[in-house]
Design an enzyme around this catalytic site. Sequence first.
Site, PDB file in Angstrom:
ATOM      1  N   SER A 137       0.850  -1.192   0.000  1.00 51.52           N
ATOM      2  CA  SER A 137       0.000   0.000   0.000  1.00 51.52           C
ATOM      3  C   SER A 137       0.884   1.240   0.000  1.00 51.52           C
ATOM      4  O   SER A 137       2.042   1.192   0.427  1.00 51.52           O
ATOM      5  CB  SER A 137      -0.872  -0.002   1.258  1.00 51.52           C
ATOM      6  OG  SER A 137      -1.518   1.241   1.421  1.00 51.52           O
ATOM      7  N   TYR A 150      -1.756  -0.329  10.505  1.00 52.69           N
ATOM      8  CA  TYR A 150      -1.835  -0.695   9.087  1.00 52.69           C
ATOM      9  C   TYR A 150      -0.568  -0.227   8.353  1.00 52.69           C
ATOM     10  O   TYR A 150       0.053  -0.986   7.614  1.00 52.69           O
ATOM     11  CB  TYR A 150      -3.092  -0.092   8.474  1.00 52.69           C
ATOM     12  CG  TYR A 150      -3.322  -0.466   7.026  1.00 52.69           C
ATOM     13  CD1 TYR A 150      -3.790  -1.733   6.685  1.00 52.69           C
ATOM     14  CD2 TYR A 150      -3.068   0.440   6.003  1.00 52.69           C
ATOM     15  CE1 TYR A 150      -4.005  -2.083   5.356  1.00 52.69           C
ATOM     16  CE2 TYR A 150      -3.275   0.108   4.680  1.00 52.69           C
ATOM     17  CZ  TYR A 150      -3.743  -1.155   4.356  1.00 52.69           C
ATOM     18  OH  TYR A 150      -3.948  -1.495   3.037  1.00 52.69           O
ATOM     19  N   LYS A 154       2.330  -2.598   6.475  1.00 51.78           N
ATOM     20  CA  LYS A 154       2.668  -2.488   5.056  1.00 51.78           C
ATOM     21  C   LYS A 154       4.142  -2.109   4.869  1.00 51.78           C
ATOM     22  O   LYS A 154       4.780  -2.517   3.898  1.00 51.78           O
ATOM     23  CB  LYS A 154       1.735  -1.497   4.356  1.00 51.78           C
ATOM     24  CG  LYS A 154       0.277  -1.978   4.297  1.00 51.78           C
ATOM     25  CD  LYS A 154       0.125  -3.287   3.534  1.00 51.78           C
ATOM     26  CE  LYS A 154      -1.338  -3.688   3.357  1.00 51.78           C
ATOM     27  NZ  LYS A 154      -1.495  -4.924   2.576  1.00 51.78           N
TER      28      LYS A 154
HETATM   29  P1  NDP Z   1     -11.170  -6.143   1.082  1.00 56.33           P
HETATM   30  O1  NDP Z   1     -11.341  -5.902   2.536  1.00 56.33           O
HETATM   31  O2  NDP Z   1     -12.185  -5.658   0.139  1.00 56.33           O
HETATM   32  O3  NDP Z   1     -10.926  -7.712   0.826  1.00 56.33           O
HETATM   33  C1  NDP Z   1      -9.972  -8.406   1.590  1.00 56.33           C
HETATM   34  C2  NDP Z   1     -10.133  -9.879   1.351  1.00 56.33           C
HETATM   35  O4  NDP Z   1      -9.158 -10.573   2.172  1.00 56.33           O
HETATM   36  C3  NDP Z   1     -11.509 -10.386   1.784  1.00 56.33           C
HETATM   37  O5  NDP Z   1     -11.965 -11.365   0.901  1.00 56.33           O
HETATM   38  C4  NDP Z   1     -11.214 -10.977   3.164  1.00 56.33           C
HETATM   39  O6  NDP Z   1     -12.111 -11.990   3.576  1.00 56.33           O
HETATM   40  C5  NDP Z   1      -9.831 -11.574   2.932  1.00 56.33           C
HETATM   41  N1  NDP Z   1      -9.175 -11.839   4.209  1.00 56.33           N
HETATM   42  C6  NDP Z   1      -8.931 -10.950   5.201  1.00 56.33           C
HETATM   43  N2  NDP Z   1      -8.428 -11.573   6.257  1.00 56.33           N
HETATM   44  C7  NDP Z   1      -8.341 -12.895   5.937  1.00 56.33           C
HETATM   45  C8  NDP Z   1      -7.917 -14.042   6.623  1.00 56.33           C
HETATM   46  N3  NDP Z   1      -7.488 -13.985   7.889  1.00 56.33           N
HETATM   47  N4  NDP Z   1      -7.957 -15.241   6.007  1.00 56.33           N
HETATM   48  C9  NDP Z   1      -8.412 -15.329   4.739  1.00 56.33           C
HETATM   49  N5  NDP Z   1      -8.845 -14.276   4.034  1.00 56.33           N
HETATM   50  C10 NDP Z   1      -8.810 -13.060   4.621  1.00 56.33           C
HETATM   51  O7  NDP Z   1      -9.741  -5.523   0.746  1.00 56.33           O
HETATM   52  P2  NDP Z   1      -9.181  -4.811  -0.595  1.00 56.33           P
HETATM   53  O8  NDP Z   1      -9.575  -5.572  -1.774  1.00 56.33           O
HETATM   54  O9  NDP Z   1      -9.477  -3.380  -0.501  1.00 56.33           O
HETATM   55  O10 NDP Z   1      -7.626  -4.941  -0.330  1.00 56.33           O
HETATM   56  C11 NDP Z   1      -6.843  -5.955  -0.944  1.00 56.33           C
HETATM   57  C12 NDP Z   1      -5.376  -5.640  -0.686  1.00 56.33           C
HETATM   58  O11 NDP Z   1      -5.060  -4.346  -1.191  1.00 56.33           O
HETATM   59  C13 NDP Z   1      -5.020  -5.623   0.797  1.00 56.33           C
HETATM   60  O12 NDP Z   1      -3.725  -6.157   0.957  1.00 56.33           O
HETATM   61  C14 NDP Z   1      -5.014  -4.147   1.125  1.00 56.33           C
HETATM   62  O13 NDP Z   1      -4.210  -3.858   2.237  1.00 56.33           O
HETATM   63  C15 NDP Z   1      -4.473  -3.577  -0.158  1.00 56.33           C
HETATM   64  N6  NDP Z   1      -4.783  -2.178  -0.382  1.00 56.33           N
HETATM   65  C16 NDP Z   1      -6.084  -1.755  -0.423  1.00 56.33           C
HETATM   66  C17 NDP Z   1      -6.356  -0.430  -0.641  1.00 56.33           C
HETATM   67  C18 NDP Z   1      -7.743   0.099  -0.670  1.00 56.33           C
HETATM   68  O14 NDP Z   1      -7.906   1.330  -0.630  1.00 56.33           O
HETATM   69  N7  NDP Z   1      -8.759  -0.728  -0.774  1.00 56.33           N
HETATM   70  C19 NDP Z   1      -5.271   0.542  -0.835  1.00 56.33           C
HETATM   71  C20 NDP Z   1      -3.966  -0.014  -0.783  1.00 56.33           C
HETATM   72  C21 NDP Z   1      -3.741  -1.315  -0.572  1.00 56.33           C
HETATM   73  P3  NDP Z   1     -13.257 -11.637   4.687  1.00 56.33           P
HETATM   74  O15 NDP Z   1     -14.098 -10.566   4.092  1.00 56.33           O
HETATM   75  O16 NDP Z   1     -13.928 -12.939   4.850  1.00 56.33           O
HETATM   76  O17 NDP Z   1     -12.488 -11.163   5.896  1.00 56.33           O
END
Ligand code: NDP
Length: 242
Positions: A137, A150, A154
């Site tokens: 991120s 967070y 990262k």
């Molecule tokens: P979301 O919260 O929309 O999706 C995250 C996914 O990861 C969900 O399906 C969630 O499942 C799964 N997940 C979380 N914890 C676990 C776990 N313990 N075991 C298995 N699965 C898990 O996130 P984003 O799509 O927004 O983010 C994706 C990546 O991008 C992340 O690494 C985030 O840090 C990074 N990012 C996002 C930004 C943003 O603005 N959105 C900006 C910069 C980076 P469940 O819902 O069941 O928990």
Amino acid sequence: MEISFAGKRALVTGAGKGIGRGTALALARCGAEVVAVTRTRADLDSLLLECPSIRPVCVDLGDWGATEEALREAGGNVDLLVNNAAYAMLQPFLEVTPDQFDISFNINVKAALHVSQIVARGMKARGTGGSIVNISSQASQCALRDHTVYCATKGALDMLTKVMALELGPYQIRVNSVNPTVVMTEMGRLGWSDPGKAKTMTSRIPLGRFAGHIHAVLLLISYLYSAFGKYSDPLTCFPFCY
Ligand code: NDP
């Protein structure tokens, strides 16, 4: 240019929602055999309705033993890995709690390390090389209010990525990260739904708007596909690795 991952097996963590889900679907459309890992069964069910060829793995990546078990078979023979699953909880620095610290580091850093170990051991044993992309991120580089833990996870993930690139390079395993700004997924909405807050961020983005998740998907797929990628690419790796 047509991107084809035909004959490749890809594993995507956090594939139930947001960027991970978009990535799993895009990789499947590009011909990869996709293993989608997440912890909410309903998300996997709906993903399979959208793309029946995807292989679902339902596990909480925060559980080391359960992950080992779940990926014992599915984690072998993987050519492309996307460590995308992450957890975000907003707390002002003075109110950070130990449980939130532990949960965040457990998913955002330790699980990425663990899944990478499982997959990279297989790549090394097969001698086929491979490509790993960690979804980091902008928060690894910039201090964001209420994002203490967070941001720290990262930052740690970026350094983990660099050392992985260094140590796995000799096995022809490329390791890179993408560092998106805000993407309006469930996680993005958590921090940036408030228009006032959003403005502080969009005013610093040259195009004045947030990215769609497809932007992040396209960038990380380009890293998976080619030598292009900041840490492992012979053209750009200096000064990241020594
Ligand atoms: P979301 O919260 O929309 O999706 C995250 C996914 O990861 C969900 O399906 C969630 O499942 C799964 N997940 C979380 N914890 C676990 C776990 N313990 N075991 C298995 N699965 C898990 O996130 P984003 O799509 O927004 O983010 C994706 C990546 O991008 C992340 O690494 C985030 O840090 C990074 N990012 C996002 C930004 C943003 O603005 N959105 C900006 C910069 C980076 P469940 O819902 O069941 O928990």
